[in-house]
Design an enzyme around this catalytic site. Structure first.
Site, short mmCIF file in Angstrom:
data_model
loop_
_atom_site.label_atom_id
_atom_site.label_comp_id
_atom_site.label_asym_id
_atom_site.label_seq_id
_atom_site.Cartn_x
_atom_site.Cartn_y
_atom_site.Cartn_z
N ASP A 6 0.84 -1.19 0.00
CA ASP A 6 0.00 0.00 0.00
C ASP A 6 0.88 1.25 0.00
O ASP A 6 1.99 1.22 -0.52
CB ASP A 6 -0.95 -0.03 1.20
CG ASP A 6 -0.21 0.00 2.54
OD1 ASP A 6 1.04 0.02 2.55
OD2 ASP A 6 -0.89 0.01 3.58
N ASP A 15 3.40 -7.07 8.53
CA ASP A 15 2.66 -5.98 7.89
C ASP A 15 1.81 -5.24 8.90
O ASP A 15 1.83 -4.00 8.98
CB ASP A 15 1.79 -6.56 6.77
CG ASP A 15 0.99 -5.50 6.02
OD1 ASP A 15 0.11 -4.87 6.63
OD2 ASP A 15 1.22 -5.34 4.81
#
Length: 320
Positions: A228, A295
Site C-alpha cells: 500500500d 505488515d
C-alpha cells in the site's frame, strides 16, 4: 503467493529508483525481536462482527473499498464522528460500514450492492470531507454484488467455502472472478503481481475469526505483505527503503506518481520484498512471524506521528 514474492524479488533486483538496505533490515529485525512487540490483535471496536456469514460479506465489502484514503490536493480529508472520536481513513470506513449494517442497511445482500447508487452510498458513509474515487467505489460494489449473485447465489460465504480452506485459492477466485481485485502491473515487459486487497481479505478473515471457521486457512503463511502507501512510508522512515534523489523529492513534494510507472511499481515491490527479508531475519533469530503479521506491526507503527514526518507516495488507484 509465490508469484507475488517472485515478481517482487525480480523487481527489487532490477530497481533503479528504490533500494533495500540490508543492514537496516537486520537492525530493525533485531530491535523488533528484542522489544518483543506483539502482533496487533484484531480490532473489534470499529469492525462489524456477528460470528456468522454477515461478517464475511462485511469484510469483503470493506476490503473491496480499502484504497486511497488520502485527500485530493484541493479537498478535505473524509472524516466521521464515532462516539467521542473523530475517525478518518481505513478505520472510518470500517466503522461507517459497521454502523450501517447494525442499523439495518442490508449491505450483506448482494442484490442491494448490485443496485447501490452513488447518492445512497454517500448517505451511508456520511461524515465530512470527500473520499477520492467515489464513483469507482460504487462501481466496485455494483460489480461485487453482481458476481456474488451470478456465481455464489448472493452469499459471500460460498465464495470462501469454494476456496476449500486455502488462502491462495481464495485470492485466485477473487482476482480471476472480480476484475476490480486484479491488482497486476507490468515492469520491463514482465507482469508483476500484488493482489493487495484480495490478500488482505484472507488475513482479515483469519484475524476476525481468530483462525477458525471462515478464517481457517491451511496456507495463511503464504500471504505476503500488502503493498500500500503506508508501509513504504514506515520502511523509508526506518531507512530500510531508500529512494533515489529524484523520487525522494517527488514523494516529499507530494507529486502524483502514475499507476504502473516504474517508480510506483518499485516502491510496492520493494515493500513486499523488504517485509519478506524481515520475516526471514526474524525466523533466524527465533521469532517466526508471518509476513502479514509483520505488515500489521508496521502498519500500526505508521499510525504514530513519528512515522508520518515524511509524506507517503501518492498514486490515485483502486488497488491500495
Amino acid at each position: 503467493m509465490q508469484e507475488v514474492l517472485k515478481t517482487a524479488c525480480d523487481v527489487s533486483r532490477l530497481s533503479g529508483h528504490v533500494q533495500i538496505r540490508q543492514d537496516a533490515v537486520r537492525d530493525f529485525s533485531k530491535k523488533l525481536h528484542e522489544s518483543c512487540i506483539e502482533v496487533p490483535p484484531w480490532n473489534r471496536t470499529y469492525h462489524f462482527y456477528d460470528s456468522e456469514q454477515k461478517t464475511v460479506l462485511y469484510l469483503l465489502v470493506l476490503d473491496a473499498l480499502n484504497f486511497c484514503f488520502w485527500p485530493a490536493e484541493e479537498g478535505n480529508r473524509w472524516e466521521i464522528i464515532w462516539g467521542s472520536k473523530r475517525l478518518s481513513g481505513y478505520f472510518a470506513l470500517a466503522a461507517s460500514l459497521s454502523q450501517a449494517m447494525k442499523s439495518g442497511i442490508p449491505l450483506e445482500q448482494a442484490g442491494y450492492l448490485e443496485g447501490l447508487s452513488l447518492e445512497r452510498f454517500r448517505e451511508i458513509l456520511g461524515g465530512s470531507g470527500e473520499l477520492q474515487l467515489m464513483e469507482r467505489r460504487v462501481a466496485i460494489l455494483n460489480e461485487l454484488g453482481h458476481v456474488l449473485e451470478e456465481e455464489y447465489h448472493g452469499d459471500a460465504s460460498r465464495l470462501v467455502e469454494a476456496a476449500g480452506g486455502s488462502a491462495q485459492k481464495l485470492v485466485g477466485l477473487l482476482v480471476d472472478g472480480v476484475p476490480s481485485f486484479r491488482d497486476v502491473s507490468e515492469y520491463r515487459g514482465q507482469q508483476v503481481y500484488f493482489y493487495k486487497r484480495a490478500q488482505i481479505f484472507c488475513a482479515d478473515l483469519n484475524g476476525a475469526f481468530e483462525g477458525r471457521c471462515w478464517g481457517q486457512f491451511e496456507d495463511i503463511d503464504q500471504i505476503t505483505a500488502f503493498a500500500d502507501y503506508k508501509l513504504p512510508q514506515v520502511l523509508r522512515k526506518l531507512t530500510i527503503l531508500r529512494y533515489d534523489h529524484e523520487l525522494a523529492q517527488r514523494v516529499d513534494n507530494k507529486e502524483l506518481l502514475e499507476p504502473g510507472s516504474p517508480e510506483e511499481i518499485e516502491i510496492r515491490a520493494n515493500t513486499i520484498w523488504a517485509v519478506e527479508m524481515i520475516r526471514e531475519e526474524l525466523a533466524s533469530l527465533g521469532r517466526p512471524l508471518k509476513a502479514f503479521e509483520i505488515d500489521w506491526i508496521l502498519w500500526n507503527l505508521g499510525q504514530q506521528e513519528e512515522f508520518t514526518s515524511q509524506p507517503h507516495h501518492r498514486t490515485v488507484t483502486i488497488f491500495y
